[in-house]
Design a protein around this motif. Structure first.
Motif, PDB file in Angstrom:
ATOM      1  N   LEU A 195       0.358  -1.153  -0.315  1.00 13.85           N
ATOM      2  CA  LEU A 195       0.408   0.135  -0.346  1.00 13.85           C
ATOM      3  C   LEU A 195       0.777   0.871   0.038  1.00 13.85           C
ATOM      4  O   LEU A 195       0.757   2.367  -0.137  1.00 13.85           O
ATOM      5  CB  LEU A 195      -1.078  -0.178   1.158  1.00 13.85           C
ATOM      6  N   GLU A 196       1.798   1.088   0.780  1.00 11.25           N
ATOM      7  CA  GLU A 196       2.888   2.673   0.469  1.00 11.25           C
ATOM      8  C   GLU A 196       3.876   2.781  -0.620  1.00 11.25           C
ATOM      9  O   GLU A 196       3.311   3.659  -1.422  1.00 11.25           O
ATOM     10  CB  GLU A 196       4.329   2.290   1.494  1.00 11.25           C
ATOM     11  N   GLU A 197       3.595   1.661  -1.115  1.00 18.09           N
ATOM     12  CA  GLU A 197       4.792   1.917  -2.775  1.00 18.09           C
ATOM     13  C   GLU A 197       4.282   2.330  -3.702  1.00 18.09           C
ATOM     14  O   GLU A 197       4.125   2.906  -4.456  1.00 18.09           O
ATOM     15  CB  GLU A 197       5.009   0.336  -2.940  1.00 18.09           C
ATOM     16  N   LYS A 198       2.213   1.209  -4.189  1.00 18.37           N
ATOM     17  CA  LYS A 198       1.390   2.124  -5.103  1.00 18.37           C
ATOM     18  C   LYS A 198       0.602   2.791  -4.849  1.00 18.37           C
ATOM     19  O   LYS A 198      -0.419   3.368  -5.980  1.00 18.37           O
ATOM     20  CB  LYS A 198       1.338  -0.163  -5.352  1.00 18.37           C
ATOM     21  N   GLY A 199      -0.050   2.465  -3.271  1.00 13.13           N
ATOM     22  CA  GLY A 199      -1.245   3.602  -3.037  1.00 13.13           C
ATOM     23  C   GLY A 199      -2.575   3.851  -3.866  1.00 13.13           C
ATOM     24  O   GLY A 199      -3.205   2.221  -3.752  1.00 13.13           O
ATOM     25  N   ASP A 200      -3.199   4.340  -4.566  1.00 10.16           N
ATOM     26  CA  ASP A 200      -4.284   3.926  -4.982  1.00 10.16           C
ATOM     27  C   ASP A 200      -4.537   3.375  -6.761  1.00 10.16           C
ATOM     28  O   ASP A 200      -4.895   3.423  -7.004  1.00 10.16           O
ATOM     29  CB  ASP A 200      -4.249   5.812  -5.309  1.00 10.16           C
ATOM     30  N   GLN A 201      -2.707   3.549  -6.799  1.00 13.21           N
ATOM     31  CA  GLN A 201      -2.288   2.824  -7.994  1.00 13.21           C
ATOM     32  C   GLN A 201      -3.474   1.613  -8.113  1.00 13.21           C
ATOM     33  O   GLN A 201      -3.423   1.450  -8.929  1.00 13.21           O
ATOM     34  CB  GLN A 201      -1.059   2.587  -8.572  1.00 13.21           C
ATOM     35  N   LEU A 202      -3.450   1.254  -6.943  1.00 16.69           N
ATOM     36  CA  LEU A 202      -3.490  -0.460  -6.794  1.00 16.69           C
ATOM     37  C   LEU A 202      -5.551  -0.364  -6.987  1.00 16.69           C
ATOM     38  O   LEU A 202      -5.839  -1.326  -6.831  1.00 16.69           O
ATOM     39  CB  LEU A 202      -3.796  -0.614  -5.810  1.00 16.69           C
ATOM     40  N   ALA A 212     -12.428  -7.781  -3.390  1.00 15.25           N
ATOM     41  CA  ALA A 212     -12.309  -9.215  -4.176  1.00 15.25           C
ATOM     42  C   ALA A 212     -11.452  -8.926  -5.141  1.00 15.25           C
ATOM     43  O   ALA A 212     -10.110 -10.081  -5.385  1.00 15.25           O
ATOM     44  CB  ALA A 212     -13.265 -10.305  -4.360  1.00 15.25           C
ATOM     45  N   MET A 213     -11.322  -7.886  -6.055  1.00 20.18           N
ATOM     46  CA  MET A 213     -10.797  -8.190  -7.611  1.00 20.18           C
ATOM     47  C   MET A 213      -9.190  -7.498  -6.719  1.00 20.18           C
ATOM     48  O   MET A 213      -8.334  -7.840  -8.057  1.00 20.18           O
ATOM     49  CB  MET A 213     -11.642  -7.181  -8.638  1.00 20.18           C
ATOM     50  N   LEU A 214      -8.984  -6.711  -5.840  1.00 18.79           N
ATOM     51  CA  LEU A 214      -7.607  -5.962  -5.747  1.00 18.79           C
ATOM     52  C   LEU A 214      -6.785  -7.545  -4.803  1.00 18.79           C
ATOM     53  O   LEU A 214      -6.104  -7.610  -5.562  1.00 18.79           O
ATOM     54  CB  LEU A 214      -7.727  -4.902  -4.744  1.00 18.79           C
ATOM     55  N   LEU A 215      -7.657  -7.878  -4.495  1.00 17.86           N
ATOM     56  CA  LEU A 215      -7.085  -8.985  -3.661  1.00 17.86           C
ATOM     57  C   LEU A 215      -5.941  -9.966  -5.457  1.00 17.86           C
ATOM     58  O   LEU A 215      -5.227 -10.794  -4.358  1.00 17.86           O
ATOM     59  CB  LEU A 215      -7.982  -9.889  -3.206  1.00 17.86           C
TER      60      LEU A 215
END
Length: 827
Positions: free
Chosen positions: A217-224, A268-271
Motif C-alpha cells: 500500500l505504501e508503494e503503490k497506494g491509489d494505483q491499486l 476481492a478483485m484487488l486481492l
C-alpha cells in the motif's frame, strides 16, 4: 514433644482446608472470596465434570502427555497437551483456551480429571515432566507472543543461540519474523528434535503478510484501485477498499446505501490482481444471492457460481468450479463448512452479517469454522442490541482482538448488584479505539458531499414455494392466451380482459398471496422491507416513503408498523382529498413520524422531501409512474441525497420486466397501470403488446427454477409464514382488486374466436358495467378517465370527447345499429 509437633501440623491442615477453592460456584455471580481467574477456572472444571468426553492418551506417558479429546456435546475433537501442573505450559486447540488467558479450559480440566482417577496417578501430578527437546510456542496469556522454551538437550547452546532471535524473556524479536527459515535451520542443527508448533508458525506468517500488505500500500497506494470495477468509486469507497486490504480481515460497517457491496467486490478483485488469490466465497442471505451475482457481473464482467442443489451437487461445485466468485447462503454454508474448508477459499465475504451476531446460535458457530486468510464482514449495524453482537462479529475476524467474552463483558457491562441484570455499558470509546485497525464505519452524514443526488438500487428477493406455484399457474394461463392469439391472430374482448387479469395476478403474487385471497400471507418482500427499515431506523432523523400499487400490500405493512410502534402516515384511494394535506404535513413536520405509506393514489401532487429514502414494493410497468413516485422526494429544493430501493421478485414477471419490457415503454405505457386498457388497444398496438407478452412469458418459463427441498426449507424458515385474516373495510379497493383476482363471470370460449353467443355478449356487458362502476366510485380514477377521453383544442379552447376504437368499420357498424334502433322506435 511428639504431641506438640502434631498439633501445629493439624492446625496447618485446618487452615489449608479453609483456604481451598470451593468445589462448586455459580456461573452468573462471582464469589467475593475468589479472583476472576479462580472463578473462571472452577467453572470450567465444573463443566468438565458434567459433560461427556472420550479421552485418548496419544503418547502413553503416565500423566504429562498429548491427548485426543472428543466432546459428545459438540461433536468436535481437540488436541490437549498436558505439560505442567500449574497450567503454565499446557495447551488445547479449542478457541476458549486461546482467548480466555487462564491457561486452561474444560478439555484440559477433563484430561486432569481423567488422569487423576487412575490409581496412583495423583502422586505423579507432582512429578513434573522433564522435556528434553526445545520448542517455539504461542503464549496466550495477554497479547499473543511467539516464545522459546529451552529443553535439557543442548541447553547451553540454545541459551547462547537464543540471544540472536529472542529477547531476555525468550519472546521472538520482530526482525526475526522475517528470518524464520534461517532460525529453524540453525535450531535443528543444534538439536534435530527442535519443534515449532503450528500455531506459532501461523502467527509468524500472519505477521509477515500484514507487513507485506502495508509495504504494498505504501508503494503503490491509489494505483491499486485502477481497473478493479467498471464503475467510478467515490473517495470514501476507495478508502474502504484500501482499509480492508491493509487489515486483511476486517469489518466494513458503513450506513445503508453507501455501497458496501461494490466495495466488497472491488476488494476481492484487488486481492486477485495484487495478492494472487484464486477463490472468493460470498456468504449472504438466500434473498441476496442473485443480487450479488447480478452486481458482480455488472461491475466486473466475471462469471459467478451460485451454490445450490442437493449435497452431492454442492460438493461437486466446491471441488471443481473454476470461477473466482462463488456465492452461497448462510444456511447452506453452515451445513457445508467442512466442504468449504476443503476447498480452501482465499477470502470470505459475509454480507448482512447479523446472521452470526448471536454467538450461541448453531449457524453462527458453523460459519465461524470456515477458514480463510482474508475475510470481510459487511453490515450496517455492527452494534444493534448489545455489545455481545459486536463481540460475535469481531470473533470471526480476529478471535483474539477482544480477549475472552467473560473479560470483555466484565469490563464493559454495567449490572445490577442484586439481580445481575445488565443496566448499561461503559468504556465504549475504548472498544472503538481497540478495534480501529479492523473496523471501519462511515455514516451517510460524514460522506454526504461525496454522494450523488440520487442513487438507485434493485434488490432481488425469492418467492416462497406457494408463491411460485401460483405465479406459474397464472403464467401458464397467459401462455395459453398467447398461443390462441398466435393461432388465430385475434383475441376477443373477454380474452383480452382475462389476459389483463392474469398478468396483474402474476404481479400481485410477487408481493404476497394475501393480495389475492386475503387469507394466506406467503411472501418475502415484507420481511426484506423490515430488514431494511430496522437498519434505517437506527440512523438519526431518517424518514422513508414506501410505495405499492396494491392497497392490500400497504395494509400488511401498516399492520407491522403498528406492531412495532412506528408512527406513520397512510395514503390510498379511499382517503378523501381534504384529509391528504394533513397527512403530508404530519410526515414532513413530525420528527416521530418515520414512514409515509402510499399507493399510486399518492403518486402525484405530493411533496415528501422530509424523506431521503424511497422503497418501491413493486415496479410499475409505465416508467412515468415510477418517476412520479420518485419525484415525491427527489425534486427541486431537495437538500438531501436520496436513495431509491426497488424490491423485485427474482425470476418472475417483475424480474423479466426490467430487461425485456423496459425498452418497450411506448407499448407498456399505461397498460396495467390504471391507464390505457389493453382491451381497447388498436390492432397494431395490441399486436406489439402481445409480442411483448409472448417474449415475457417465454423468458419466465425458461428462467423459473424449482427449489430443492433444502432450499425450500431455507426460504420457509427465513421468512415469516404467519397467515393472518383481515377485514377489508375499503369497499372501493376491494372492488378494484377483486376485479383483477378472477374473471367477473364464467368465461365460455370456442375454437373460433369470432363466434359470439348471446350469453357472451351479456358477459361483455357485465364486464363493462363492473369496470365502469369501479371507476366511477373512485375520484382519482374518474379524473384519470376524464383526462384520457377528453382533449382540448389549443386554438379554440373547446373540449372534445375522444374514445379509442378498434377501427373505422366498428364506428360504421355502431351507427348502422343505432339507425336501425331509431327506425324501430319510429314505427
Amino acid at each position: 514433644m511428639s504431641i506438640s509437633k502434631k498439633q501445629p501440623t493439624a492446625r496447618k491442615r485446618v487452615n489449608k482446608k479453609k483456604q481451598a477453592l470451593p468445589l462448586h460456584v455459580s456461573h452468573t455471580r462471582k464469589p467475593d472470596n475468589l479472583t476472576d481467574k479462580e472463578w473462571q477456572t472452577i467453572l470450567r472444571r465444573q463443566i468438565a465434570e458434567k459433560e461427556t468426553f472420550t479421552i485418548e492418551n496419544l503418547d502413553q506417558e503416565p500423566i504429562y502427555s498429548n491427548y485426543r479429546v472428543f466432546s459428545a456435546k459438540s461433536g468436535n475433537t481437540y488436541k490437549v497437551a498436558l505439560r505442567s501442573k500449574d497450567n503454565s505450559l499446557n495447551f488445547c486447540s479449542c478457541l476458549d483456551f486461546k482467548t480466555n488467558q487462564l491457561g486452561t479450559c474444560k478439555h484440559i480440566e477433563a484430561v486432569r480429571l481423567f488422569a487423576g482417577k487412575k490409581r496412583g496417578m495423583k502422586k505423579l501430578l507432582d512429578v513434573l515432566p522433564v522435556l528434553s527437546y526445545s520448542s517455539m510456542y504461542v503464549s496466550y496469556t495477554g497479547e499473543q507472543k511467539v516464545k522459546l522454551r529451552i529443553g535439557t538437550e543442548g541447553e547451553k547452546k540454545f541459551k547462547n543461540w537464543s540471544r540472536k532471535y529472542f529477547d531476555r524473556d525468550n519472546t521472538l524479536l520482530p526482525a526475526a519474523y522475517f528470518d524464520i527459515e534461517q532460525l529453524l535451520l540453525e535450531a535443528h542443527k543444534i538439536n534435530a528434535q527442535f519443534r515449532c508448533y503450528d500455531d506459532a508458525l501461523q502467527l509468524i506468517i500472519k505477521y509477515r503478510e500484514k507487513h507485506n500488505r502495508k509495504a504494498l500500500l505504501e508503494e503503490k497506494g491509489d494505483q491499486l484501485l485502477k481497473d478493479l470495477v467498471n464503475v467510478s468509486l467515490f473517495p470514501y469507497q476507495q478508502e474502504g477498499i484500501l482499509f480492508a486490504t491493509r487489515a486483511g480481515r476486517s469489518i466494513l460497517a458503513d450506513d445503508m446505501g453507501l455501497g458496501k457491496t461494490v466495495q466488497g467486490i472491488a476488494w476481492a478483485m484487488l486481492l486477485q490482481q495484487h495478492l494472487n488469490t484464486h477463490k472468493v466465497l460470498i456468504i449472504c442471505p438466500t434473498s441476496l444471492k442473485y443480487q450479488w451475482k447480478t452486481e458482480i457481473e455488472k461491475f466486473t464482467g466475471r462469471s459467478v457460481t451460485v451454490i445450490e442443489g442437493n449435497a452431492l451437487t454442492r460438493r461437486a461445485l466446491y471441488e471443481n468450479d473454476e470461477n473466482y466468485f462463488m456465492i452461497v447462503s448462510y444456511h447452506m454454508a453452515g451445513n457445508d463448512w467442512h466442504y468449504i474448508n476443503q476447498m480452501n477459499p482465499d477470502a470470505v465475504i459475509l454480507d448482512e452479517a447479523q446472521r452470526i451476531k448471536n454467538w450461541k446460535a448453531k449457524i453462527s458457530q458453523h460459519i465461524k469454522r470456515i477458514q480463510s486468510p482474508y475475510a470481510l464482514i459487511l453490515t450496517g449495524t455492527p452494534l444493534e442490541n448489545n455489545i455481545e453482537e459486536l463481540y460475535s462479529l469481531v470473533q470471526y475476524i480476529d478471535p483474539f482482538q477482544l480477549g475472552s467474552l467473560h473479560h470483555f463483558l466484565r469490563k464493559h457491562q454495567l449490572t445490577d448488584t442484586d439481580t445481575g441484570k445488565v443496566t448499561g455499558y461503559k468504556g465504549l470509546n475504548e472498544i472503538g479505539k481497540q478495534l480501529a485497525d479492523i473496523v471501519l464505519r462511515r455514516t451517510k452524514k460524514e460522506v454526504l458531499k461525496q454522494l450523488p443526488g440520487r442513487m438507485d438500487k434493485t434488490l432481488f428477493v425469492p418467492l416462497t414455494p406457494p408463491q411460485q406455484d401460483l405465479h406459474k399457474e397464472y403464467a401458464d394461463a397467459v401462455a395459453q392466451l398467447v398461443n390462441k392469439w398466435k393461432r388465430f391472430g385475434f383475441l376477443n374482448e373477454q380474452d383480452r380482459q382475462r389476459m389483463l387479469n392474469y398478468l396483474n395476478l402474476m404481479r400481485m403474487v410477487c408481493d404476497s398471496t394475501y393480495i389475492i385471497d386475503q387469507k394466506t400471507n406467503h411472501q418475502t418482500k415484507l420481511d426484506e422491507l423490515f430488514n431494511i427499515l430496522d437498519e434505517l431506523f437506527l440512523i438519526e432523523d431518517e424518514k422513508v416513503v414506501i410505495f405499492s400499487q396494491w392497497e392490500r400490500m400497504t395494509r400488511l405493512i401498516a399492520e407491522r408498523l403498528k406492531e412495532r410502534g412506528v408512527k406513520f402516515e397512510n395514503l390510498h384511494g379511499g382517503v378523501p382529498s381534504k384529509r391528504r394535506e394533513s397527512l403530508f404535513e404530519n410526515f414532513n413536520n413530525d420528527a416521530q413520524c418515520k414512514v409515509f405509506l402510499s399507493t399510486d393514489a399518492g403518486g402525484v401532487g405530493l411533496n415528501l422531501q422530509a424523506a431521503s429514502y424511497l422503497i418501491n414494493m413493486d415496479i410499475p410497468w409505465n416508467p412515468a409512474v415510477l418517476e412520479q413516485r420518485i419525484a415525491r422526494i427527489y425534486r427541486m429544493g431537495q437538500k438531501k441525497n436520496v436513495s431509491i430501493i426497488n424490491l423485485v421478485a427474482q425470476e418472475t414477471i417483475e424480474h423479466r420486466m426490467l430487461s425485456v419490457l423496459k425498452f418497450k415503454s411506448a407499448v407498456a405505457a399505461g397498460v396495467l397501470d390504471n391507464g390505457e386498457d389493453c382491451i381497447f388497444l388498436g390492432d397494431d398496438k395490441f399486436k406489439q403488446f402481445m409480442q411483448s407478452v409472448e417474449t415475457l412469458t417465454q423468458e419466465i418459463s425458461q428462467t423459473i427454477t424449482s427449489f430443492d427441498t433444502q432450499e425450500q426449507e431455507e426460504i420457509a424458515t427465513q421468512y415469516n409464514k404467519t397467515e393472518k385474516d383481515a377485514d377489508d373495510n375499503n369497499m372501493i379497493e376491494r372492488l378494484e382488486n377483486e376485479s383483477l383476482q378472477q374473471p367477473a363471470v364464467k368465461i365460455m370460449t370456442t375454437d373460433d374466436p369470432r363466434e359470439e353467443t348471446a350469453a357472451t355478449i351479456v358477459q361483455h356487458g357485465m364486464n363493462f358495467f363492473t369496470q365502469l362502476i369501479n371507476t366511477l366510485s373512485n375520484q382519482d380514477a374518474v379524473e384519470k378517465l376524464t383526462a384520457t377521453i377528453t382533449e382540448t383544442d389549443q386554438t379554440t379552447g373547446q373540449t372534445y370527447l375522444k374514445l379509442p376504437i378498434e377501427s373505422k368499420q366498428t364506428v360504421e357498424k355502431a351507427l348502422h345499429l343505432l339507425s336501425g334502433l331509431f327506425k324501430a322506435f319510429d314505427k
